[in-house]
Write an enzyme that holds these catalytic residues in place. Sequence first.
Site, mmCIF file in Angstrom:
data_model
loop_
_atom_site.group_PDB
_atom_site.id
_atom_site.type_symbol
_atom_site.label_atom_id
_atom_site.label_comp_id
_atom_site.label_asym_id
_atom_site.label_seq_id
_atom_site.Cartn_x
_atom_site.Cartn_y
_atom_site.Cartn_z
ATOM 1 C CE LYS B 109 36.307 34.499 38.130
ATOM 2 N NZ LYS B 109 37.759 34.684 38.279
ATOM 3 N N GLY B 170 47.005 38.515 38.287
ATOM 4 C CA GLY B 170 48.076 38.796 37.341
ATOM 5 C C GLY B 170 49.427 39.070 37.966
ATOM 6 C CB ALA B 196 43.623 35.977 41.614
ATOM 7 N N GLY B 197 46.689 34.836 41.602
ATOM 8 C CA GLY B 197 47.924 34.923 42.367
ATOM 9 C C GLY B 197 48.937 33.836 42.079
ATOM 10 C CG ASN B 218 44.009 34.089 32.064
ATOM 11 O OD1 ASN B 218 43.712 33.296 31.181
ATOM 12 N ND2 ASN B 218 44.411 35.326 31.809
ATOM 13 C CB THR B 219 48.450 35.930 34.425
ATOM 14 O OG1 THR B 219 47.287 36.744 34.441
ATOM 15 C CG2 THR B 219 49.600 36.725 33.839
#
Lengths: 266, 266, 266, 266
Positions: B109, B170, B196-197, B218-219
């Site tokens: 990635k 994040g 993301a988001g 992830n977050t």
Amino acid sequence: MDDAVTPNAAEDTPLVVAGRTFTSRLIIGTGKYGTYAQNAEALKASGAEMITVAVRRVNLSNPDEPRLVDFISPDDYTYLPNTAGCFTGEDAIRTLRLAREAGGWNLVKLEVLSDPKHLYPDMAETLRAAEMLIKDGFEVMVYCSDDPVYARKLEEIGCCAIMPLGAPIGSGLGIQNPVNIRLIVEQTKVPVIVDAGVGTASDAAVAMELGCDGVLMNTAIAEAKDPVRMARAMRHAVIAGREAYLAGRMPKKRYADPSSPLSGLI
Amino acid sequence: MDDAVTPNAAEDTPLVVAGRTFTSRLIIGTGKYGTYAQNAEALKASGAEMITVAVRRVNLSNPDEPRLVDFISPDDYTYLPNTAGCFTGEDAIRTLRLAREAGGWNLVKLEVLSDPKHLYPDMAETLRAAEMLIKDGFEVMVYCSDDPVYARKLEEIGCCAIMPLGAPIGSGLGIQNPVNIRLIVEQTKVPVIVDAGVGTASDAAVAMELGCDGVLMNTAIAEAKDPVRMARAMRHAVIAGREAYLAGRMPKKRYADPSSPLSGLI
Amino acid sequence: MDDAVTPNAAEDTPLVVAGRTFTSRLIIGTGKYGTYAQNAEALKASGAEMITVAVRRVNLSNPDEPRLVDFISPDDYTYLPNTAGCFTGEDAIRTLRLAREAGGWNLVKLEVLSDPKHLYPDMAETLRAAEMLIKDGFEVMVYCSDDPVYARKLEEIGCCAIMPLGAPIGSGLGIQNPVNIRLIVEQTKVPVIVDAGVGTASDAAVAMELGCDGVLMNTAIAEAKDPVRMARAMRHAVIAGREAYLAGRMPKKRYADPSSPLSGLI
Amino acid sequence: MDDAVTPNAAEDTPLVVAGRTFTSRLIIGTGKYGTYAQNAEALKASGAEMITVAVRRVNLSNPDEPRLVDFISPDDYTYLPNTAGCFTGEDAIRTLRLAREAGGWNLVKLEVLSDPKHLYPDMAETLRAAEMLIKDGFEVMVYCSDDPVYARKLEEIGCCAIMPLGAPIGSGLGIQNPVNIRLIVEQTKVPVIVDAGVGTASDAAVAMELGCDGVLMNTAIAEAKDPVRMARAMRHAVIAGREAYLAGRMPKKRYADPSSPLSGLI
């Protein structure tokens, strides 16, 4: 071993309504399906254990026509008779007494409608009807507006579940007013179950993330292009939203100059 | 029997990225967890088969410290090395060559960042870096803005998955621009994976309902109060959104006088 | 006396673009109107002092057909030639040189489009074209995506106004990604003017509340049922949003138990 | 000449409440200002002709303390006494009778609150109180929930304006449920005035774009950093929203493959 790592990942507590225990937090309906067979198939895919029935519209007893009970057995699922199409407390109590005589059903969903344009409940008449039904020995789950003040009145007179609408019945618009749903969740001790307005899976997840105890839906499944597949989607969506609520989501972050007037803007 | 009722409720096709086949459409990360053990536990709960690793930050090979590979086996999961922290194409290619030498990982990635404030990708440099990597034999999944024009350029040079951001890394703000994500989905032949988001389960469901082929996060998991439980929520959310997309949602309805100027207003 | 009460209610500073000063922060277009007369009427109602003209489409010089300049005088309004319909830097520079020869216009709006489906700008080509134009002596206001990274590049090479889209041209969807518009506003020293996507008055107000220096619109006015009335609405909306931004809005409040997980949810 | 081009750009009709005519469609309050002088200044900037006064909290008659009437003359502005802080019909009628004796005010704003947490009206008690007041000769403008069913009841018993909340009082969250506001607008013959919830200029514009006849606000102005400037913003915002509503906005467009399942998704 896992316990050490994730002490609070214990299984969820079940949904308890009027003393009855349910593993699934999804309730589905019986309107607008192509056939009773399709309805039964969707029910199975949804994982729901409770099914609501408009007792004025669904054939429960006439043996000369297809009967819902031949496809969805009251032995396997909790039937929840509802008063769809009733506009007064008297209508509602008459309808539910017939259902009780027919099937012995005591746990019911009350809805007392007003204007056919939006199918919103008439809250004054809903409260009066709920009082009559409770006095008559019913356990009343109650379809209501998202007004926290009336939600409290309905809880105070003894309703066993508060069922605020997320959007007009059949609209599929999703939760219009999350602030009100949250206020109801925070003040209510009996289960809060969003009833009406869900259009797709994420809407159901949002309802659960707001802390609701369950979701009831009909059109979102019955009028999807593939109702059975959508039923399966909803099963996962309700679990997803519930687990996310219990897990405690990350805070939202703004990524902006703290000195700027962004906070509160977006 | 069921087939007769629900002819198109066939199982979903798998996600295929660069010839590799995945049953799960969720990819999770390896940052911000308390311990590698917790990360492994969350991975298991998420059902993900692919895990992305910031090769500059995660200990893969030093035997004197805890190593991720001892908790999450590359034999059981597809490792997806990423270039988090890289700001130029040269940084990125150096980083990924080291990873390829260390673990033989060819599927990667790419992210080439710009400003630490928002961690958005620099798209011009991302495109240049992707070209370099592809020329060097890598299979490149590419983190990008939600600009459909650049998404097309990245597909045209041979990226094997387009990974537009839903919101800043994040931030947990959810999909900010569903119009752009839809435009990318409609024009792209390789998998589109929102990267993301996502902040909570309904965000992941929304991404999938827009027609994306997968979600990377992830977050949202690592910074939930109970990461393992949130991982489970996300597993269900991705399935829910995917099934809802395939099922074809009901149309939204407005419940308003057709003669009034409501349409287009709300 | 009033000063004692409201010391900071001083009048707003004007909008300054490339050394030119404008009292109005609204720029309108010249497409899709029924007639040039209606366009002129809308311009008057809007209070705008700048008007953008697609020099490839609007008759500026052929005296045998109705000419825009006979209805809207370049002596009274700042003409802003634009490159609508251009897909390369070469197209754009050729178009704007012709405009400069015809009307002496040096301040221009650059747009380099990609796909007719969404009319998004091709940012790589836009950057290249902007460099060419600046080198050739033009003052370049630049239509761009809402990507803060490219917005910075455009500012760095000397563009005199950054004009991110709020939504696809002609869509009327309103600002899709306020986070990105805010990020651009916070980082940019030249004027930021939202260009494209406004559908109604509140959309223009939102753009200004985010801190933008101005708004450019065409379809929202030209395709309203009553374009002149909508032009008047937009004049007020831009002032309203600007004044609200300068006034500093009240914080949003949540009205919920602080111990509950509401914050970040809604 | 202009008429030929824009036949329906005629001036707006005035707002008429209980036979009184107002040019401005904005009503402001008298709470939370630093001083009466600032309140007067904001009133002037807002262009409002009607001002609502919590008669239990504001000094109207004690000559030994600063009196509102010395700053804002009842000769110049229509005073609208309200029942803020009343929780029963009896409270409300007692309060308003005192106001009528003191100032001769017959046009009043009724609010009967429930829970201090959200300050929502108790609709059953509100209806009862409105009946009492109307019987007693008052002209009743009524603060209510956004429930169209109760809005109709209030209109039927003779209230002269329906004033649904957009969001909790003092929250600044903006219109939470535009569907409900629209339903109320469509069914109501007396003026509909959004009361509570507006936080900034675009919120007021949205209320007017939904077809409301006016907006009442207090905190959005009083708690802005610069209340007078925000008052001016609101004056423009209400005009902007009204004009946009009358102008008839352009339809929203989706820019997506019509064969794709986008419609209804976004």
